[in-house]
Design a protein around this motif. Structure first.
Motif, PDB file in Angstrom:
ATOM      1  N   PHE A   1       0.818  -1.197   0.000  1.00  0.00           N
ATOM      2  CA  PHE A   1       0.000   0.000   0.000  1.00  0.00           C
ATOM      3  C   PHE A   1       0.860   1.258   0.000  1.00  0.00           C
ATOM      4  N   VAL A   2       0.262   2.320  -0.506  1.00  0.00           N
ATOM      5  CA  VAL A   2       0.773   3.673  -0.366  1.00  0.00           C
ATOM      6  C   VAL A   2      -0.447   4.528  -0.040  1.00  0.00           C
ATOM      7  N   HIS A   3      -0.424   5.152   1.124  1.00  0.00           N
ATOM      8  CA  HIS A   3      -1.516   6.039   1.524  1.00  0.00           C
ATOM      9  C   HIS A   3      -0.977   7.451   1.620  1.00  0.00           C
ATOM     10  N   GLN A   4      -1.815   8.412   1.242  1.00  0.00           N
ATOM     11  CA  GLN A   4      -1.398   9.807   1.197  1.00  0.00           C
ATOM     12  C   GLN A   4      -2.218  10.642   2.168  1.00  0.00           C
ATOM     13  N   LEU A   5      -1.532  11.496   2.901  1.00  0.00           N
ATOM     14  CA  LEU A   5      -2.173  12.506   3.739  1.00  0.00           C
ATOM     15  C   LEU A   5      -1.753  13.862   3.186  1.00  0.00           C
ATOM     16  N   ASN A   6      -2.721  14.657   2.761  1.00  0.00           N
ATOM     17  CA  ASN A   6      -2.434  16.011   2.276  1.00  0.00           C
ATOM     18  C   ASN A   6      -2.559  16.962   3.466  1.00  0.00           C
ATOM     19  N   TYR A   7      -1.424  17.248   4.065  1.00  0.00           N
ATOM     20  CA  TYR A   7      -1.373  18.108   5.244  1.00  0.00           C
ATOM     21  C   TYR A   7      -1.513  19.573   4.809  1.00  0.00           C
ATOM     22  N   LYS A   8      -2.428  20.298   5.449  1.00  0.00           N
ATOM     23  CA  LYS A   8      -2.564  21.734   5.200  1.00  0.00           C
ATOM     24  C   LYS A   8      -1.820  22.451   6.309  1.00  0.00           C
ATOM     25  N   ALA A   9      -0.747  23.144   5.915  1.00  0.00           N
ATOM     26  CA  ALA A   9       0.120  23.804   6.886  1.00  0.00           C
ATOM     27  C   ALA A   9      -0.645  24.857   7.686  1.00  0.00           C
ATOM     28  N   THR A  10      -0.266  24.968   8.943  1.00  0.00           N
ATOM     29  CA  THR A  10      -0.780  26.009   9.831  1.00  0.00           C
ATOM     30  C   THR A  10       0.401  26.928  10.137  1.00  0.00           C
ATOM     31  N   ASP A  11       0.362  27.580  11.263  1.00  0.00           N
ATOM     32  CA  ASP A  11       1.503  28.406  11.653  1.00  0.00           C
ATOM     33  C   ASP A  11       2.540  27.606  12.450  1.00  0.00           C
ATOM     34  N   ALA A  12       2.398  26.291  12.493  1.00  0.00           N
ATOM     35  CA  ALA A  12       3.343  25.431  13.207  1.00  0.00           C
ATOM     36  C   ALA A  12       4.725  25.517  12.568  1.00  0.00           C
ATOM     37  N   THR A  13       5.745  25.499  13.392  1.00  0.00           N
ATOM     38  CA  THR A  13       7.122  25.586  12.895  1.00  0.00           C
ATOM     39  C   THR A  13       7.747  24.225  12.653  1.00  0.00           C
ATOM     40  N   GLU A  14       7.048  23.162  13.051  1.00  0.00           N
ATOM     41  CA  GLU A  14       7.552  21.816  12.821  1.00  0.00           C
ATOM     42  C   GLU A  14       6.393  20.873  12.549  1.00  0.00           C
ATOM     43  N   ALA A  15       6.698  19.788  11.858  1.00  0.00           N
ATOM     44  CA  ALA A  15       5.723  18.730  11.618  1.00  0.00           C
ATOM     45  C   ALA A  15       6.022  17.605  12.600  1.00  0.00           C
ATOM     46  N   LYS A  16       5.072  17.364  13.496  1.00  0.00           N
ATOM     47  CA  LYS A  16       5.178  16.253  14.443  1.00  0.00           C
ATOM     48  C   LYS A  16       4.457  15.068  13.804  1.00  0.00           C
ATOM     49  N   ILE A  17       5.216  14.052  13.452  1.00  0.00           N
ATOM     50  CA  ILE A  17       4.712  12.934  12.657  1.00  0.00           C
ATOM     51  C   ILE A  17       4.655  11.680  13.519  1.00  0.00           C
ATOM     52  N   THR A  18       3.504  11.004  13.483  1.00  0.00           N
ATOM     53  CA  THR A  18       3.338   9.751  14.219  1.00  0.00           C
ATOM     54  C   THR A  18       2.670   8.733  13.312  1.00  0.00           C
ATOM     55  N   VAL A  19       3.194   7.524  13.335  1.00  0.00           N
ATOM     56  CA  VAL A  19       2.549   6.409  12.642  1.00  0.00           C
ATOM     57  C   VAL A  19       2.219   5.369  13.709  1.00  0.00           C
ATOM     58  N   PHE A  20       0.973   4.865  13.674  1.00  0.00           N
ATOM     59  CA  PHE A  20       0.469   3.909  14.652  1.00  0.00           C
ATOM     60  C   PHE A  20      -0.030   2.683  13.895  1.00  0.00           C
ATOM     61  N   LEU A  21       0.478   1.514  14.236  1.00  0.00           N
ATOM     62  CA  LEU A  21       0.080   0.257  13.606  1.00  0.00           C
ATOM     63  C   LEU A  21      -0.685  -0.578  14.622  1.00  0.00           C
ATOM     64  N   LEU A  22      -1.786  -1.165  14.178  1.00  0.00           N
ATOM     65  CA  LEU A  22      -2.610  -2.022  15.032  1.00  0.00           C
ATOM     66  C   LEU A  22      -2.946  -3.292  14.276  1.00  0.00           C
ATOM     67  N   ALA A  23      -2.619  -4.425  14.861  1.00  0.00           N
ATOM     68  CA  ALA A  23      -3.007  -5.732  14.331  1.00  0.00           C
ATOM     69  C   ALA A  23      -3.867  -6.407  15.395  1.00  0.00           C
ATOM     70  N   ASN A  24      -4.983  -7.010  14.974  1.00  0.00           N
ATOM     71  CA  ASN A  24      -5.812  -7.727  15.940  1.00  0.00           C
ATOM     72  C   ASN A  24      -6.476  -8.918  15.289  1.00  0.00           C
ATOM     73  N   ARG A  25      -6.918  -9.837  16.142  1.00  0.00           N
ATOM     74  CA  ARG A  25      -7.619 -11.028  15.650  1.00  0.00           C
ATOM     75  C   ARG A  25      -8.710 -11.387  16.625  1.00  0.00           C
ATOM     76  N   ASP A  26      -9.688 -12.115  16.132  1.00  0.00           N
ATOM     77  CA  ASP A  26     -10.777 -12.609  16.969  1.00  0.00           C
ATOM     78  C   ASP A  26     -10.226 -13.594  17.985  1.00  0.00           C
ATOM     79  N   SER A  27     -10.739 -13.578  19.194  1.00  0.00           N
ATOM     80  CA  SER A  27     -10.222 -14.445  20.264  1.00  0.00           C
ATOM     81  C   SER A  27     -10.431 -15.931  19.979  1.00  0.00           C
ATOM     82  N   LYS A  28     -11.385 -16.276  19.124  1.00  0.00           N
ATOM     83  CA  LYS A  28     -11.645 -17.682  18.799  1.00  0.00           C
ATOM     84  C   LYS A  28     -10.960 -18.101  17.498  1.00  0.00           C
TER      85      LYS A  28
END
Length: 137
Positions: free
Chosen positions: A91-118
Motif C-alpha cells: 500500500f501507499v496512503h497519502q495525507l495532504n497536510y494543510k500547513a498552519t503556523d506550526a514551525t515543525e511537523a510532528k509525525i506519528t505512525v500507529f500500527l494495530l493488528a488484531n484477531r478474533d479471540s476464537k
C-alpha cells in the motif's frame, strides 16, 4: 531501526524503516499488537494553508478473522487506513497536510493488528517508508 534522508534545501525527506511492524503469528500469539513511531521535522518556508503531501508505504496481510489498521498523523491532521481480513497488499496512503503556523511537523505512525479471540488467524502489517516533497504537491 530507521534512516532519514533530507534534501539539501530541506524541502523533501524520506524515512526508511527496518522492522516497524505489528505481527500476530497465530493461536499462541496475543490478540492485539500495536507499534508506534514518532519524530518531528522543521517546516521551513511553509505558509499557512500550503498543502504538503505525505506518503506512507508498506505491506499488509491478514487472514480471515484478523485485521490491520494504520493511523498516520501530522500535527493536528490524521489519516486512517483499514485493511480487513483476507487481504494481502502493498500500500501507499497519502495525507495532504494543510500547513498552519506550526514551525515543525510532528509525525506519528500507529500500527494495530488484531484477531478474533476464537481464531488462530495471522496478520502482518509493516511500514517501510514515509516521504514527502514540499515543492511537489
Amino acid at each position: 531501526g530507521f534512516d532519514i534522508a533530507v534534501s539539501p534545501d530541506k524541502k523533501a525527506f524520506t524515512v526508511l524503516f527496518g522492522g516497524l511492524e505489528a505481527v500476530i503469528d497465530g493461536n499462541s500469539a496475543p490478540q492485539i499488537v500495536t507499534r508506534t513511531f514518532s519524530f518531528s521535522i522543521p517546516l521551513k518556508d511553509t505558509k499557512p494553508g500550503q498543502e504538503i503531501p505525505f506518503f506512507v508505504s508498506g505491506f499488509a496481510t491478514a487472514q480471515k478473522g484478523a485485521n490491520a489498521h494504520l493511523i498516520f498523523t501530522v500535527n493536528d491532521q490524521s489519516m486512517v487506513a483499514y485493511l480487513p481480513g483476507q487481504s494481502q497488499e502493498g500500500f501507499v496512503h497519502q495525507l495532504n497536510y494543510k500547513a498552519t503556523d506550526a514551525t515543525e511537523a510532528k509525525i506519528t505512525v500507529f500500527l494495530l493488528a488484531n484477531r478474533d479471540s476464537k481464531s488462530d488467524a495471522a496478520v502482518h502489517l509493516n511500514v517501510t517508508a514515509i516521504d514527502t516533497d514540499i515543492t511537489k504537491h
